[in-house]
Design a protein around this motif. Structure first.
Motif, PDB file in Angstrom:
ATOM      1  N   GLY A 182       0.860  -1.374  -0.146  1.00 20.32           N
ATOM      2  CA  GLY A 182      -0.180  -0.224  -0.042  1.00 20.32           C
ATOM      3  C   GLY A 182       0.882   0.786  -0.390  1.00 20.32           C
ATOM      4  N   LYS A 219       0.807   3.927  -2.623  1.00 19.86           N
ATOM      5  CA  LYS A 219       1.060   5.211  -2.271  1.00 19.86           C
ATOM      6  C   LYS A 219       1.184   6.548  -3.188  1.00 19.86           C
ATOM      7  CE  LYS A 219      -1.302   9.173  -0.162  1.00 19.86           C
ATOM      8  NZ  LYS A 219      -1.643   9.044   1.566  1.00 19.86           N
ATOM      9  N   ARG A 220       2.443   6.074  -2.898  1.00 20.66           N
ATOM     10  CA  ARG A 220       3.626   6.801  -3.076  1.00 20.66           C
ATOM     11  C   ARG A 220       3.825   7.032  -5.166  1.00 20.66           C
ATOM     12  NH1 ARG A 220       9.797   4.233  -3.755  1.00 20.66           N
ATOM     13  NH2 ARG A 220       8.863   3.107  -4.500  1.00 20.66           N
ATOM     14  N   ILE A 264       0.052   6.937  -6.544  1.00 22.44           N
ATOM     15  CA  ILE A 264      -0.705   7.429  -6.737  1.00 22.44           C
ATOM     16  C   ILE A 264       0.022   9.211  -6.515  1.00 22.44           C
ATOM     17  CG2 ILE A 264      -2.857   8.329  -5.716  1.00 22.44           C
ATOM     18  CD1 ILE A 264      -3.287   5.288  -4.701  1.00 22.44           C
ATOM     19  N   THR A 306      -0.218  -2.585  -7.901  1.00 19.37           N
ATOM     20  CA  THR A 306      -1.923  -2.037  -7.826  1.00 19.37           C
ATOM     21  C   THR A 306      -2.493  -3.266  -7.931  1.00 19.37           C
ATOM     22  OG1 THR A 306      -0.853  -0.210  -9.095  1.00 19.37           O
ATOM     23  CG2 THR A 306      -3.368  -0.682  -8.799  1.00 19.37           C
ATOM     24  N   LEU A 313      -2.139   2.976   2.277  1.00 19.66           N
ATOM     25  CA  LEU A 313      -2.826   3.882   1.286  1.00 19.66           C
ATOM     26  C   LEU A 313      -2.663   5.299   2.575  1.00 19.66           C
ATOM     27  CD1 LEU A 313      -5.947   1.846  -1.273  1.00 19.66           C
ATOM     28  CD2 LEU A 313      -3.486   2.994  -1.436  1.00 19.66           C
ATOM     29  N   THR A 334      -0.845   6.718   4.825  1.00 21.96           N
ATOM     30  CA  THR A 334       0.514   7.304   5.071  1.00 21.96           C
ATOM     31  C   THR A 334       0.727   8.322   4.190  1.00 21.96           C
ATOM     32  OG1 THR A 334       0.764   4.884   6.072  1.00 21.96           O
ATOM     33  CG2 THR A 334       2.740   6.403   5.898  1.00 21.96           C
ATOM     34  N   ALA A 376       3.430  10.587   1.570  1.00 21.83           N
ATOM     35  CA  ALA A 376       3.410  10.159   0.246  1.00 21.83           C
ATOM     36  C   ALA A 376       4.502  11.042   0.708  1.00 21.83           C
ATOM     37  CB  ALA A 376       3.296   9.716  -0.686  1.00 21.83           C
TER      38      ALA A 376
END
Length: 304
Positions: free
Chosen positions: A95, A99-100, A102, A176, A253, A255, A257
């Motif tokens: 995750g 997230k990074r 995204i 993903t 997700l 956390t 980034a």
């Protein structure tokens, strides 16, 4: 790399434990190390499972382990502690990487994210449809969820073995896909195979999620706070009947980034330290307060 190493050896005190810890740290920093460990333990496990020790080896994973507090107890087999506990950490790390991507990488635009999402959905729906087409009306019809499962953890581990040889786009797609596949599996288990969902425990899990989000918005920086509420989120998801790995996905997700202190602030920090220790030695009251603030800043320094 030589410059920072020389600086750290000159400035930081060197302890005997460093001689043991540094080789391990270097090994852990090698991207392929996780893939090597995964490959070795897989070979050992396959060997044991097909040997004369197969029965005690398989029984070992069903060893019950319990956490007891007062009159309450949480007892699971070793296998379930791994599947429902340690796998949460794996999906938390996945995750984080998603997230990074995204925020900074290839998933910033929805059009780019649609391919791995569509691949994950297709990889679940198509096998289930084929299975139902072959087993519809038969005793095995209820097993339609089995072919939907994807051992994405093993795929990601093998991908780490090849490190930089794997195209970045493929890595992002698989990570993903892992997230979407896990969420899809949780939905399938909750809808198709869970007899009863404890709505109270589920509400408490979402409550812990709200607490984590609120703490982040308030600027809480204590790692222990997030560990405590993260464990509580895991516990309530598990108690609700929903697969607890969703807690790891959610925390990853959620956390941030972006670094709390970037390059600019770190440079300012170094300048402030220099000015402080080369300033007026008679200004002791202000000096003590500044040292306290600088120590706090040093704890928060995170590379961008």
């Amino acid at each position: 790399m030589a410059g920072p190493t020389r600086i750290s050896q000159r400035v930081l005190p060197r302890e005997p434990i460093d001689r043991l810890a540094e080789p391990l740290a270097r090994f852990m920093n090698i991207q392929a190390s996780s893939g090597v460990v995964l490959l070795l333990v897989t070979i050992v496990a396959l060997g044991l499972a097909n040997s004369a020790w197969a029965e005690p080896f398989l029984e070992f994973w069903h060893t019950p382990i319990a956490l007891v507090w007062g009159d309450q107890a949480l007892e699971l087999s070793l296998l379930h502690w791994i599947n429902d506990g340690l796998m949460v950490i794996f999906f938390f790390v996945v995750g984080l990487e998603v997230k990074r991507e995204i925020v900074h990488g290839e998933l910033r635009h929805m059009r780019q994210a649609m391919l791995p999402i569509a691949a994950a959905v297709g990889g679940m729906v198509a096998p289930a449809a084929i299975y139902l087409a072959l087993q519809f009306g038969q005793p095995g019809q209820a097993g339609w969820g089995i072919p939907m499962a994807t051992d994405i953890a093993f795929v990601v581990g093998c991908m780490a073995l090849f490190a930089s040889r794997i195209p970045r786009g493929l890595r992002v797609m698989l990570l993903t896909l892992a997230i979407v596949d896990d969420i899809g599996a949780i939905i399938v288990i909750a809808v198709g195979y869970t007899r009863e969902v404890d709505l109270t425990a589920l509400a408490l899990a979402f409550g812990m999620m709200a607490v984590v989000n609120g703490a982040a918005r308030l600027g809480v920086r204590s790692f222990l706070v997030y560990v405590v509420f993260g464990v509580l989120m895991w516990f309530f998801f598990h108690a609700s009947g929903v697969h607890a790995t969703i807690g790891g996905v959610i925390l990853g997700l959620m956390t941030p980034a972006r670094a709390y202190l970037g390059e600019g602030r770190i440079a300012l920090f170094v300048q402030e330290v220099s000015e402080l220790f080369h300033g007026d030695p008679d200004d002791e009251p202000n000096r003590a307060a500044e040292v306290s603030h600088l120590r706090k800043a040093a704890r928060e320094m995170v590379p961008p």
